[in-house]
Design a protein around this motif. Structure first.
Motif, PDB file in Angstrom:
ATOM      1  N   VAL A   1      -3.273   6.420  -6.545  1.00  0.00           N
ATOM      2  CA  VAL A   1      -4.434   6.785  -7.641  1.00  0.00           C
ATOM      3  C   VAL A   1      -4.088   6.236  -9.016  1.00  0.00           C
ATOM      4  O   VAL A   1      -5.026   5.505  -9.303  1.00  0.00           O
ATOM      5  N   VAL A   2      -3.258   6.781  -9.673  1.00  0.00           N
ATOM      6  CA  VAL A   2      -3.165   6.346 -11.073  1.00  0.00           C
ATOM      7  C   VAL A   2      -2.973   5.008 -11.228  1.00  0.00           C
ATOM      8  O   VAL A   2      -3.697   3.988 -11.803  1.00  0.00           O
ATOM      9  N   ALA A   3      -1.916   4.530 -10.602  1.00  0.00           N
ATOM     10  CA  ALA A   3      -1.357   2.903 -10.660  1.00  0.00           C
ATOM     11  C   ALA A   3      -2.516   2.095 -10.213  1.00  0.00           C
ATOM     12  O   ALA A   3      -2.949   0.815 -10.717  1.00  0.00           O
ATOM     13  N   HIS A   4      -3.174   2.712  -8.993  1.00  0.00           N
ATOM     14  CA  HIS A   4      -4.351   1.969  -8.386  1.00  0.00           C
ATOM     15  C   HIS A   4      -5.507   1.892  -9.549  1.00  0.00           C
ATOM     16  O   HIS A   4      -6.047   0.517  -9.668  1.00  0.00           O
ATOM     17  N   ALA A   5      -5.760   2.750 -10.116  1.00  0.00           N
ATOM     18  CA  ALA A   5      -7.150   2.752 -10.861  1.00  0.00           C
ATOM     19  C   ALA A   5      -6.595   1.900 -12.128  1.00  0.00           C
ATOM     20  O   ALA A   5      -7.357   1.172 -12.668  1.00  0.00           O
TER      21      ALA A   5
ATOM     22  N   GLY B   1      -4.734  -0.738 -12.296  1.00  0.00           N
ATOM     23  CA  GLY B   1      -4.496  -1.726 -11.866  1.00  0.00           C
ATOM     24  C   GLY B   1      -3.061  -2.438 -12.247  1.00  0.00           C
ATOM     25  O   GLY B   1      -2.765  -3.579 -12.387  1.00  0.00           O
ATOM     26  N   ILE B   2      -2.150  -1.534 -12.017  1.00  0.00           N
ATOM     27  CA  ILE B   2      -0.867  -1.826 -12.281  1.00  0.00           C
ATOM     28  C   ILE B   2      -0.238  -2.090 -10.873  1.00  0.00           C
ATOM     29  O   ILE B   2      -0.301  -1.415  -9.926  1.00  0.00           O
ATOM     30  N   ASP B   3       0.447  -3.277 -10.789  1.00  0.00           N
ATOM     31  CA  ASP B   3       0.876  -3.906  -9.377  1.00  0.00           C
ATOM     32  C   ASP B   3       2.247  -4.150  -9.326  1.00  0.00           C
ATOM     33  O   ASP B   3       3.206  -4.461  -8.598  1.00  0.00           O
ATOM     34  N   ASN B   4       3.039  -3.990 -10.754  1.00  0.00           N
ATOM     35  CA  ASN B   4       4.548  -4.202 -10.798  1.00  0.00           C
ATOM     36  C   ASN B   4       5.047  -2.938 -10.269  1.00  0.00           C
ATOM     37  O   ASN B   4       5.022  -1.972 -10.845  1.00  0.00           O
ATOM     38  N   ARG B   5       5.856  -2.986  -9.226  1.00  0.00           N
ATOM     39  CA  ARG B   5       6.384  -1.905  -8.466  1.00  0.00           C
ATOM     40  C   ARG B   5       7.337  -1.122  -9.584  1.00  0.00           C
ATOM     41  O   ARG B   5       7.486  -0.018  -9.538  1.00  0.00           O
ATOM     42  N   PHE B   6       8.151  -2.093  -9.985  1.00  0.00           N
ATOM     43  CA  PHE B   6       9.371  -1.770 -10.959  1.00  0.00           C
ATOM     44  C   PHE B   6       8.657  -0.750 -11.910  1.00  0.00           C
ATOM     45  O   PHE B   6       9.065   0.273 -12.444  1.00  0.00           O
ATOM     46  N   PHE B   7       7.568  -1.465 -12.409  1.00  0.00           N
ATOM     47  CA  PHE B   7       6.919  -0.751 -13.742  1.00  0.00           C
ATOM     48  C   PHE B   7       6.408   0.745 -13.413  1.00  0.00           C
ATOM     49  O   PHE B   7       6.544   1.805 -14.038  1.00  0.00           O
ATOM     50  N   VAL B   8       5.642   0.806 -12.219  1.00  0.00           N
ATOM     51  CA  VAL B   8       5.327   1.884 -11.540  1.00  0.00           C
ATOM     52  C   VAL B   8       6.498   3.068 -11.350  1.00  0.00           C
ATOM     53  O   VAL B   8       6.140   4.155 -11.807  1.00  0.00           O
ATOM     54  N   GLY B   9       7.442   2.429 -10.968  1.00  0.00           N
ATOM     55  CA  GLY B   9       8.434   3.404 -10.838  1.00  0.00           C
ATOM     56  C   GLY B   9       9.168   4.068 -11.958  1.00  0.00           C
ATOM     57  O   GLY B   9       9.352   5.109 -12.266  1.00  0.00           O
ATOM     58  N   VAL B  10       9.183   3.130 -12.862  1.00  0.00           N
ATOM     59  CA  VAL B  10       9.659   3.649 -14.460  1.00  0.00           C
ATOM     60  C   VAL B  10       8.718   4.690 -15.040  1.00  0.00           C
ATOM     61  O   VAL B  10       9.146   5.507 -15.386  1.00  0.00           O
ATOM     62  N   CYS B  11       7.380   4.541 -14.766  1.00  0.00           N
ATOM     63  CA  CYS B  11       6.493   5.307 -15.269  1.00  0.00           C
ATOM     64  C   CYS B  11       6.467   6.750 -14.689  1.00  0.00           C
ATOM     65  O   CYS B  11       6.551   7.444 -15.173  1.00  0.00           O
ATOM     66  N   ILE B  12       6.618   6.527 -13.245  1.00  0.00           N
ATOM     67  CA  ILE B  12       6.727   7.916 -12.532  1.00  0.00           C
ATOM     68  C   ILE B  12       7.814   8.872 -12.894  1.00  0.00           C
ATOM     69  O   ILE B  12       7.975   9.807 -13.452  1.00  0.00           O
ATOM     70  N   MET B  13       8.868   7.926 -13.054  1.00  0.00           N
ATOM     71  CA  MET B  13      10.500   8.689 -13.426  1.00  0.00           C
ATOM     72  C   MET B  13      10.179   9.159 -14.687  1.00  0.00           C
ATOM     73  O   MET B  13      10.907  10.357 -15.064  1.00  0.00           O
ATOM     74  N   SER B  14       9.738   8.434 -15.590  1.00  0.00           N
ATOM     75  CA  SER B  14       9.543   9.028 -17.141  1.00  0.00           C
ATOM     76  C   SER B  14       8.851   9.850 -17.308  1.00  0.00           C
ATOM     77  O   SER B  14       9.202  11.057 -17.823  1.00  0.00           O
ATOM     78  N   VAL B  15       7.497  10.170 -16.640  1.00  0.00           N
ATOM     79  CA  VAL B  15       6.696  11.083 -16.654  1.00  0.00           C
ATOM     80  C   VAL B  15       7.251  12.227 -16.322  1.00  0.00           C
ATOM     81  O   VAL B  15       7.030  13.384 -16.732  1.00  0.00           O
ATOM     82  N   PHE B  16       7.793  12.347 -14.915  1.00  0.00           N
ATOM     83  CA  PHE B  16       8.584  13.165 -14.348  1.00  0.00           C
ATOM     84  C   PHE B  16       9.728  13.968 -15.213  1.00  0.00           C
ATOM     85  O   PHE B  16       9.577  15.197 -15.472  1.00  0.00           O
ATOM     86  N   SER B  17      10.636  13.099 -15.688  1.00  0.00           N
ATOM     87  CA  SER B  17      11.584  13.496 -16.231  1.00  0.00           C
ATOM     88  C   SER B  17      11.406  13.908 -17.650  1.00  0.00           C
ATOM     89  O   SER B  17      12.071  15.050 -18.248  1.00  0.00           O
ATOM     90  N   GLY B  18      10.197  13.353 -18.304  1.00  0.00           N
ATOM     91  CA  GLY B  18       9.900  13.812 -19.525  1.00  0.00           C
ATOM     92  C   GLY B  18       9.401  15.205 -19.878  1.00  0.00           C
ATOM     93  O   GLY B  18       9.864  15.782 -20.816  1.00  0.00           O
TER      94      GLY B  18
END
Ligand SMILES: Nc1ncnc2c1ncn2[C@@H]1O[C@H](COP(=O)(O)OP(=O)(O)O)[C@@H](O)[C@H]1O
Ligand SMILES: [Mg+2]
Lengths: 243, 276
Positions: free
Chosen positions: B135-139, B141-158
């Motif tokens: 949903v979020v990454a698609h909306a 328009g982020i398609d760099n998977r490494f970047f998506v992964g970093v975002c998810i883990m940062s939001v989660f761990s944050g």
């Protein structure tokens, strides 16, 4: 100091901690507040310290009106020194750093100047040996004496003390009061809440007796303490002095 | 038990002398060779358990196929470390911001903080990964998977870091803030010179613990095909059909990172317990 308070009122949930309190004093150097618990002494001191805003009333200290916008309060707090009854020192700093930090960060002294001031006070009051200790390594009396030094080092216009000995083991009362006495001799002017009647009688040049947010009586210590015609004051004093 | 029986029978017996190498610590310092002996016993016990399991399975470990793909595993290992490091920095920033913002005077900000923290801590990471990815990454328009992964883990761990920061700040007695105010410190100075120096030493141990979780939790990123360590092991398994030979190195790899961290954590806990 000169102190002029007019119609000072402070409510907490409809209960009046200060009830339309007024007083005008000139040429007082050591003012002592006494009175039963809950009579509003701490609240008055906190208003004078710029830590509490009253609901109504005006205050002038040495002719200067006390204004209650945050900027004025901040500069007021820098001129006034406060020591509370509890433990005032910052636990992560040594005794010396506790004194130096406000001098350098709040008052803009260089570290050398601040150190010099701290060492003068510490050696004046025989505390030099404790300068590198953390508060946890000091007795309650030593902590409170360092806290008094920290405030004195700021060279405040007036020093406000709220029962500086009442959180301490009784054995430490004398050393703390001795230090307060020493500060008086150095010319520091103070307003102090205390239950130590002996100290109040000997060290104050003016005493205020508060009750239910008002001033019930005020005058020279001998007027308040000796054969006071007011039965309520007499009852309070004899109760405090009973043991 | 034995000692007590012996004691009753007359001669007082020191447990420590009768059973110098066995099982009970009596609260005193445990000598090195006793530690060694007991560690040896535990290791032997575990080894026996593992051996028993494998022989029941009747499975012969063959390492050749997996060895062939070792560079994939190593690459995955370092991808996991990279994701963790970047997420660590970002989640510290997020945690600091949301930990502090809960004390903000802006009420909406405080509400936003609570919502963020409760939602992240109250839902499974798996669900968050999928929603963020589809949903979020698609909306956005982020398609760099490494970047998506970093975002998810940062939001989660944050969110967890924010709670650690908040409880650290709340552990500072209000009387200290009042004293600082009475001395003429501004709000910013109070935090800088009084609050943070004390909070940092108190929250360092739980924060490092959180880093260990971050590393393990990042394994869930494999479900959105980010080629981190777990994904690498899954791929190797899919190509070689050597399940255990793929996943045993995976477990060991994670331990290689988390064990030193928990060692550091317990060292710090001891140190700051004395400092506080
Ligand atoms: N922050 C506060 N919130 C609510 N009530 C307060 C607060 N501070 C003081 N009071 C009330 O005001 C009255 C006066 O308190 P205080 O000034 O502390 O008296 P004293 O120092 O003479 O014992 C008391 O009834 C107390 O309960
Ligand atoms: Mg009081």
């Amino acid at each position: 100091m000169q102190l002029k308070i007019e119609n000072l009122t402070r409510n907490f949930n409809g209960q009046k901690a200060l009830d339309n309190l007024s007083i005008s004093l000139t040429n007082v150097t050591s003012l002592v507040l006494i009175g039963p618990s809950g009579s509003g002494k701490t609240t008055l001191l906190r208003v004078l310290a710029g830590l509490e805003t009253p609901d109504a009333g005006t205050i002038r200290i040495n002719q200067r009106p006390l204004l209650f916008d945050e900027a004025s309060l901040h500069s007021h707090r820098k001129r006034i020194g406060v020591v509370f009854q509890g433990y005032n020192l910052f636990p992560h700093l040594s005794a010396e750093e506790n004194i130096v930090l406000p001098l350098t960060k709040v008052h803009g002294l260089t570290r050398e100047e601040a150190m010099a001031r701290a060492h003068t006070l510490l050696s004046r009051f025989a505390l030099t040996g404790h300068k590198d200790k953390k508060p946890a390594q000091l007795s309650g009396g030593q902590q409170q004496r360092i806290a008094l030094c920290r405030t004195a080092a700021l060279k405040p216009e007036v020093m406000l003390l709220d029962e500086p000995t009442s959180a301490l083991d009784p054995e430490f009362t004398t050393e703390v009061l001795d230090l307060v006495h020493g500060l008086q001799k150095e010319g520091i002017e103070l307003i102090m809440v205390t239950h130590e009647m002996g100290f109040a009688a000997s060290a104050a040049d003016h005493v205020i007796f508060m009750d239910q947010g008002r001033i019930l009586a005020n005058g020279r210590p001998e007027e308040i303490f000796k054969n006071n015609p007011n039965t309520r004051i007499n009852a309070f004093i004899s109760k405090v002095l009973k043991y | 038990m034995i000692a007590r029986v012996l004691e009753k029978s007359g001669s007082p017996v020191n447990t420590r002398e009768t059973m110098p190498y066995l099982f009970l610590s009596d609260g005193k310092e445990v000598p090195g060779q006793v530690w060694g002996f007991n560690i040896g016993l535990v290791v032997l016990g575990i080894a026996w358990g593992v051996w028993a399991c494998f022989s029941a399975l009747g499975y012969d470990l063959v390492w050749e196929n997996v060895w062939h793909y070792r560079s994939n595993m190593i690459q995955g290992f370092f991808t996991t470390i990279a994701i963790t490091l970047v997420s660590l920095v970002l989640s510290l920033v997020i945690g600091l911001f949301f930990g502090l913002a809960q004390r903000s005077r802006v009420i909406m900000l405080r509400i936003l903080c609570r919502v963020y923290i409760e939602v992240v801590r109250g839902t499974p990471l798996l669900v968050q990964v999928l929603i963020f990815f589809y949903v979020v990454a698609h909306a956005a328009g982020i398609d760099n998977r490494f970047f998506v992964g970093v975002c998810i883990m940062s939001v989660f761990s944050g969110a967890y870091m924010a709670e650690i920061v908040r409880s650290g700040i709340e552990s500072i007695a209000p009387s200290q803030l009042e004293t600082a105010r009475s001395l003429g410190f501004t709000q910013v100075q109070t935090y800088r010179y009084i609050v943070f120096p004390q909070v940092i030493s108190r929250i360092l141990p739980p924060l490092t613990g959180q880093v260990a979780s971050l590393i393990k939790d990042s394994s869930l990123l494999s479900i959105i095909s980010i080629r981190e360590f777990t994904m690498a092991a899954r791929e190797v398994n899919a190509t070689t059909f050597s399940t255990l030979e793929s996943y045993i190195p995976l477990a060991i790899g994670y331990l290689l990172i988390t064990l030193p961290i928990s060692f550091i954590t317990s060292r710090m806990e001891k140190r700051y317990k004395h400092a506080a």
